[in-house]
Structure formats: C-alpha cells, structure tokens
Scaffold this active site. Structure first.
Site, PDB file in Angstrom:
ATOM      1  CG  ASP A 229      -1.292  -0.888   1.445  1.00 55.04           C
ATOM      2  OD1 ASP A 229      -2.148  -2.250   0.751  1.00 55.04           O
ATOM      3  OD2 ASP A 229      -1.560  -1.372   3.278  1.00 55.04           O
ATOM      4  CG  ASP A 268      -2.083  -4.308  -1.156  1.00 52.01           C
ATOM      5  OD1 ASP A 268      -3.443  -5.176  -1.952  1.00 52.01           O
ATOM      6  OD2 ASP A 268      -1.958  -4.713   0.111  1.00 52.01           O
ATOM      7  CG  ASP A 272      -4.998  -1.104   2.604  1.00 53.96           C
ATOM      8  OD1 ASP A 272      -5.328  -0.949   2.302  1.00 53.96           O
ATOM      9  OD2 ASP A 272      -4.398  -2.761   2.438  1.00 53.96           O
ATOM     10  NE  ARG A 320     -10.984  -4.339  -0.956  1.00 50.77           N
ATOM     11  CZ  ARG A 320     -10.304  -4.940  -0.210  1.00 50.77           C
ATOM     12  NH1 ARG A 320      -8.590  -4.872  -0.269  1.00 50.77           N
ATOM     13  NH2 ARG A 320     -10.485  -6.279  -0.951  1.00 50.77           N
TER      14      ARG A 320
END
Ligand code: CA
Ligand code: CA
Length: 446
Positions: A229, A268, A272, A320
C-alpha cells in the site's frame, strides 16, 4: 503507549502550543525550533493535530515529531536520505522529516533507478516461466503456486520490498515541503506498532508491485495479488494522515494485462489501516484513480480500529472507500464522486462488515448517471451505518434505506456509539464539491 523517551504534553498544553505559538518546544527542554516571531503561527512541520480533530486527538493526542531536536529535523530529497533520517538516533526520538520534491522509492543507495528487471536479476524469475508453471490447465486450481518459479518470484519481491518498504517509527512527522510537489513515487510507508505519527502534504504515486502472486483459490476464478500500500498502518496508534494525495497515476490499472483470465493487478491499497490499529484521523486527503483504496481492518477478527475520515475526496475509486470492519468509524464531510475516470469504474464506496459501527454525517456523493444510490454502500449483513445529512447530488438521501431496498444483506442503521471528536464538522454537505476542490489534497498547505 507513548515511548518513555518522549513524554508528550497533556492535550490542553499542546493546544495552546498549536494555536498561539507562545509555548514552544523550549518548554520541553529541546531546541526552540518552533519559536517564531509571528505569534499565532506554528511552522507547518511543527504543527500538531488540533484538539477534537477525530479519533487521533483522543487521549494523549497526536503530535508527531513536534518536539524534535535540531539533529532530528531534516530535509530529504532522496530515498537514501529519507531512510537514513527515519533510522537516525534512538527509535522513538521525536523527528521531523521534510520531504522536498518527489522521491523515487525504486532507487539504489546511489540514487540510480531500479527496474523490475533489476530486482529479478539473479533470482531466476521470469514472468513467462511463471505463467507457464502455474497456468491452471497445468497447475490446477487446488493449491497455491510453489516450486522454483514461485520461490524465485518471492525472492525478487523481497528485493523490491527492501527498497520500497519504508518504516516510520513513533513520534515522527513526515511532511512535504510546500511548493516542491513533494511526495514519494512507488513507495510504501509502513507504520507498524508505532505511536504518534503525522503524515502530511505528500503525493503518493504509483506504488506498484513488480511481482504479483497468482492465487488460484482467491474467489471463484483466482486472482493476482500484489503487495505494498502507499501507506500501511499495522498496530499503529495516534496517526494523522492529512492533506496527502494518493494515485495510481501514471501507471493506471487500464494498462494492466490479463493472465489466466484475470487482471494482473500490480497495485494494492492506497491507505490501509489494519492489525488492531487505533485512534487514526484521515483528513483532507485526495484519493484518485485507484481500485482497492482503504481497508479498515484486514480480517473479520481484527480489533480496535477507531478511525475518523473527514474532508477527504474520492474520485476514480473502484471500491473500499473504505472497506471497514469491527471498529468505530466516523465519516464526515467527505466527497465521493462515482464518475468513471481514467478507466476506473465505481463499484461501491463504503463497505460495512464484521460488525463495524460507522457514523456518517454530512458527506456528499456526486452520483454519475451510470450508478444508483443503492450502489453506494456494501456489506456482509453485520455492519451498521448510522447516517444523517448525507447528500446525493444535492439531496439528503438515506443511503441505508436505498441499499437495503435493493440488497439481501441488510445494513443496520443504528450504531452503539456516538462520536464526540468531530472538529470542523460542517453542518451541511452542500458546499463540499466546490470547497474540497480547493481544500483537499497535497500542495494545499502553505
Ligand atoms: Ca494485497
Ligand atoms: Ca494492503
């Protein structure tokens, strides 16, 4: 818990410091770096999270490297300098790292660019050989890849990880120098089991895995999964991510090839927040052109995860934004634009799973003609999303009712907590599209 090497000021004292500039770092027994003649202003790099500004302001608050001494207040222009500055001195020593210009994470210690081929050199990894070995018609779909090519892939990936993975310790501020297009290309900042970190005014561009792994058992058709990430929090506490930009550009997903019928996904997450991270405020960031943007919780068994998201912009985001599990999540005054952009097509915005308790106030959705209000939320039937004042194209809309009318997995509309740390909460979402165009993202802070 704050490390013993740095005892932070009580919240009230910090506020005085942040708002008047009259109490300086001298009061902490370090060099008076923050002292400025113009009372009322604190040097951007010494700024701390304001009181009440989301979950990261709770308890001891978030001050990052505000108390850094002169030796730990540095300006960096290369990956090598950045990594050196993050490791210098005792772990936990307050540090301010001023990123000037754009740092390329894929570089060696002499600053030379490293390509995917450079990482693969000597490992025996070759994509063609990997594809040949694990083609489902040869390897089947019942087990993960293993053997020579998978070992070689993992070795090559580890070499890239050693370059692009950059660990941020406790009591650190990483901040872009205004006016320099500051940021990190291809990097992955990791805040792991660290406390009290500020990340501001940076552009994170095209964090990309050269060596995606095939997982034939991911979903019904298998998937290519990648690491890195742009920013990862794992077991991190008191983190403030503010006025940053996150984008896949210039390597857009539309340019990813497909192998075994699936997208060869090289990206990715953007930001996160996982592994029992807690007390996080994410404000005024701009997320564009990305698929899996933000996890809050990486599994249904994750824990803690008290996170505030406010005044962020999500454009060209597939999904997301965030996908949230378990925790207490406050979303206010965010802007979501579902308009397809640069090949990124909206799937959903907020996913409420694993019992998560989301309170969403006065957010704004710009809904494009290809999407419906019933498609803005998603869930597994256990999450809650208590909303008020959320607008879709200028009209206050009950997103849960719209979702539940069209989906079998219902989202609960009441939460078991009420937010109190909601600094700057605007009572109407109506002005957000215009105002956040100016106020969110990197390059805004002066
Ligand atoms: Ca992944
Ligand atoms: Ca991730």
């Amino acid at each position: 818990m704050p490390p013993s090497s740095h005892r932070r000021l009580p919240a009230r004292r910090r506020i005085a410091l942040a708002t008047t500039g009259l109490v300086t770092a001298a009061g902490l027994g370090v060099l008076p770096f923050a002292m400025r003649a113009d009372a009322g202003a604190v040097d951007l790099a010494h700024a701390v999270l304001a009181a009440q500004d989301g979950w990261a302001s709770s308890g001891s608050g978030t001050t990052g490297g505000q108390a850094a001494d002169a030796a730990h207040d540095v300006t960096v222009t290369t990956r090598a300098e950045l990594v050196k500055a993050l490791r210098a001195g005792p772990s936990g020593a307050p540090r301010i790292i001023r990123v000037k210009g754009r740092i390329d994470a894929n570089t060696d210690d002499q600053g030379r660019s490293l390509t995917c081929a450079d990482y693969a050199k000597g490992t025996g990894y070759a994509l063609a050989a990997y594809l040949k070995a694990y083609d489902p018609s040869v390897w089947g779909r019942s087990k993960l890849p293993s053997g020579a090519q998978e070992s070689a892939r993992a070795a090559a990936q580890a070499r890239q990880a050693e370059r692009v993975g950059i660990t941020v310790p406790s009591n650190t501020t990483v901040i872009g120098v205004p006016g320099t297009d500051a940021g990190i290309n291809g990097g992955s900042l990791l805040v792991q089991k660290a406390d009290n970190v500020i990340i501001r005014n940076l552009t994170f561009a095209d964090t990309r895995d050269c060596f995606p792994q095939w997982d034939p058992k991911d979903g019904s058709t298998g998937n290519w999964n990648s690491a890195y990430d742009a920013v990862t929090l794992r077991g991190a506490t008191h983190v403030w991510a503010d006025h940053n930009a996150f984008t896949d550009s210039p390597h857009l997903d539309a340019s990813n090839p497909r192998y075994f019928g699936r997208e060869y996904q090289v990206h990715d997450g953007a930001l996160d927040i996982t592994n029992a991270s807690d007390l996080v405020t994410v404000s005024y960031n701009r997320f564009t052109d990305h698929d899996k943007t933000m996890l809050i919780g990486s599994s249904d068994k994750d824990s803690k995860l008290r996170v505030t998201l406010h005044h962020n912009v999500f454009q060209g985001i597939v999904q997301r934004a965030p996908l949230a599990r378990v925790g207490q999540v406050h979303l206010y005054n965010n802007l979501f634009d579902t308009t397809p952009r640069d090949g990124y097509v909206h799937s959903y915005s907020v996913n409420a799973r694993a019992g998560v308790q989301i309170v969403a106030q006065n957010n704004y959705w710009t809904l494009s003609a290809d999407r419906k209000a019933s498609q803005l939320l998603s869930g597994d039937g256990t999450g809650a999303f208590a909303g008020s004042g959320n607008m879709v194209n200028g009209s206050v809309t009950d997103l849960v009712a719209a979702h539940n009318a069209a989906n079998s997995k219902k989202i609960k509309s009441e939460t078991k907590w009420k937010p109190v740390l909601s600094g700057g909460l605007e009572s109407s979402a109506a002005g957000l599209p215009a105002s956040l165009a100016r106020r969110a993202g990197s390059g805004v802070l002066k």
